[in-house]
Design an enzyme around this catalytic site. Structure first.
Site, PDB file in Angstrom:
ATOM      1  N   GLU A  59       0.965  -1.080  -0.020  1.00 42.64           N
ATOM      2  CA  GLU A  59       0.214   0.047  -0.182  1.00 42.64           C
ATOM      3  C   GLU A  59       1.091   1.270  -0.066  1.00 42.64           C
ATOM      4  OE1 GLU A  59      -2.104  -0.358   3.694  1.00 42.64           O
ATOM      5  OE2 GLU A  59      -3.045  -2.245   3.168  1.00 42.64           O
ATOM      6  N   ASP A  70      -4.514   8.460  11.257  1.00 35.12           N
ATOM      7  CA  ASP A  70      -2.932   8.054  11.185  1.00 35.12           C
ATOM      8  C   ASP A  70      -2.244   8.452  12.549  1.00 35.12           C
ATOM      9  OD1 ASP A  70      -2.678   6.538   8.714  1.00 35.12           O
ATOM     10  OD2 ASP A  70      -2.866   8.420   7.877  1.00 35.12           O
TER      11      ASP A  70
END
EC number: 4.2.1.20
Length: 203
Positions: A59, A70
């Site tokens: 990814e 994140d």
């Protein structure tokens, strides 16, 4: 994949890779690295090294100025990449060179608004032309994904949605029916990153 013709993307390669791992009685190793970290060239070499180390799929993160899902490690890497001037064209180049060097499936992981601003048709066409396998879209609700899926299907790209630990059966059924490639299941609520115990990583 849907019934749309595959015209460039490698969504089928992703499905084939996952099926091959299953046939071998093992889990597929899917790695994540942000594009442009520490530089665009350095990021490409890092992805090649990850594939050489045994990853089945990679990814590639599209750096974002406000990566709300994140944790601090990815936030820091994104900040370095953005300060280095990384653009979507660099992300597409990263996908192209990583795939051409390895022949393995490369996905882009991105929040929705950069794609929306760049143009859905433009983004899907360029990602497919680069040999991308598809996209992971953690903040795109499946109910609002029709335009994306139309263009992704047109270009042979997998659409990977993210499900939370709180997702109910009805929601899971809706997401799995709409998506393709695989379903990205978050193991815990919260941002990415390790906890006190490696078994409690957030994603």
């Amino acid at each position: 994949m849907s019934g749309a013709a595959l015209t460039g993307g490698k969504g089928h390669l992703l499905s084939d890779t996952l099926a091959a791992a299953k046939a071998e009685g093992r889990s597929a190793l899917i790695a994540y690295l942000p594009a442009g970290f520490p530089t665009v060239d350095g990021g490409i070499e890092a992805i090649k090294a990850v594939f050489d180390g045994g990853a089945d799929v990679v990814e590639v993160g599209l750096p974002h100025s406000d990566p709300v899902l994140d944790g601090p490690v990815i936030q820091t890497a994104d900040d370095i990449a953005l300060r280095g001037g990384v653009r979507i064209a660099d992300v597409v180049r990263t996908v192209r060179e990583a795939h051409e060097a390895t022949g393995k499936p490369v996905l882009v992981m991105t929040y929705w608004n950069p794609i929306d601003r760049y143009g859905v048709e433009r983004f899907t066409a360029e990602l497919a032309e680069a040999g991308g396998a598809g996209c992971i879209l953690p903040d795109l609700p499946v109910q609002e994904s029709v335009l994306w899926r139309e263009h992704a299907d047109k270009h042979g790209l997998a659409t990977v949605f993210v499900v939370a630990p709180s997702s109910k059966d009805e929601r899971l059924a809706e997401i799995t029916a709409a998506g393709s490639g695989f379903v990205y299941a978050a193991s815990l609520m919260g941002v990415t990153g390790t906890r006190a115990d490696a078994r409690n990583a957030a994603w």
